[in-house]
Design an enzyme around this catalytic site. Sequence first.
Site, PDB file in Angstrom:
ATOM      1  CB  SER A  15      -0.924   0.028   1.232  1.00  0.00           C
ATOM      2  OG  SER A  15      -0.154   0.117   2.417  1.00  0.00           O
ATOM      3  CG  LEU A  17       4.891   6.740   0.772  1.00  0.00           C
ATOM      4  CD1 LEU A  17       5.963   7.291   1.707  1.00  0.00           C
ATOM      5  CD2 LEU A  17       4.486   7.788  -0.255  1.00  0.00           C
ATOM      6  CG  ASP A  36       2.864  -4.909   3.374  1.00  0.00           C
ATOM      7  OD1 ASP A  36       2.388  -5.023   4.515  1.00  0.00           O
ATOM      8  OD2 ASP A  36       2.795  -3.855   2.725  1.00  0.00           O
ATOM      9  CG  ASP A  57       7.705  -8.349  11.851  1.00  0.00           C
ATOM     10  OD1 ASP A  57       8.110  -7.184  11.680  1.00  0.00           O
ATOM     11  OD2 ASP A  57       7.406  -8.804  12.969  1.00  0.00           O
ATOM     12  CB  VAL A  58      10.856  -4.900   8.027  1.00  0.00           C
ATOM     13  CG1 VAL A  58      10.328  -5.020   6.602  1.00  0.00           C
ATOM     14  CG2 VAL A  58      10.056  -3.876   8.826  1.00  0.00           C
ATOM     15  CE1 TYR A 159       6.401   7.872  11.064  1.00  0.00           C
ATOM     16  CE2 TYR A 159       6.475  10.265  11.147  1.00  0.00           C
ATOM     17  CZ  TYR A 159       6.411   9.098  10.421  1.00  0.00           C
ATOM     18  OH  TYR A 159       6.363   9.144   9.046  1.00  0.00           O
ATOM     19  CG  PHE A 192       3.707  11.943   0.439  1.00  0.00           C
ATOM     20  CD1 PHE A 192       3.912  11.461  -0.846  1.00  0.00           C
ATOM     21  CD2 PHE A 192       4.460  13.021   0.863  1.00  0.00           C
ATOM     22  CE1 PHE A 192       4.854  12.027  -1.684  1.00  0.00           C
ATOM     23  CE2 PHE A 192       5.412  13.594   0.037  1.00  0.00           C
ATOM     24  CZ  PHE A 192       5.613  13.102  -1.244  1.00  0.00           C
ATOM     25  CB  THR A 194      -0.017   7.118   3.160  1.00  0.00           C
ATOM     26  OG1 THR A 194      -0.196   7.894   4.350  1.00  0.00           O
ATOM     27  CG2 THR A 194       1.293   7.517   2.491  1.00  0.00           C
TER      28      THR A 194
END
Length: 253
Positions: A15, A17, A36, A57-58, A159, A192, A194
Amino acid sequence: MQVQGQAAIVTGGGSGLGAGTARALAAAGAKVALFDVNAEGAGKVAQEIGGIAVACDVADAASAEAAIAKAREAHGPARILVNCAGIAPAERIVGRNGPMPLDNFRRVIEVNLIGTFNMMRLAAADMAEMDPLEDGERGIVISTASVAAFEGQIGQSAYAASKGGVHALTIVGAREFSKAGIRFNTIAPGLFGTPMLLGMPQEVQDSLAATVPYPSRFGTPEEYAKLALAMIDNVMLNGETVRLDGAIRMQPR
């Protein structure tokens, strides 16, 4: 680097970007693997562009290693990595119910910063073993920070910290891998379009968009992807975090 024929990995490819970047890379002739946690979303985009979707899962070492292996088996080692996976919960350091739970802060750091680093280390290890292209180039890593890395707002402590870390990794990676011919750049988007922002009420969207000096609207995934492709193309662009924000400078709240 010419994109045509190269293997590419895009995290968060299901999804926003990531999806926009995956589409642009595929249109330019890349063999794209979309990573993803939302395997269904990644699968839909992969089917659309002729790529492959890999559940990943990064922030988890084993999951990322397995995903890299699947992408390598399908397309060969990737010369292009674009890190778009991330989360953006809002929470004050001390809110109405007391201090932010430490696990809430930790989760954002794990996904946004550790997840980015996790993919960097694995992709760069593969790139370093590949034969060089023109100018001795072997690969490129593009990560996603945010204007919050520089002007974090109230409620963005986790964040902003995570994205500030991504920005800091950029020059470190560029320096470490300079002899290997692997470039590291980062894009720092402003507001952006998103799923997170587009899910807000229309009046909130309009109010936010009006804070962007020019153009006074949300950026699009396609505009992010254009910058990513320009970074890939221009071998002199290395070790940079580039703001893509319509000249916005975020206010405290």
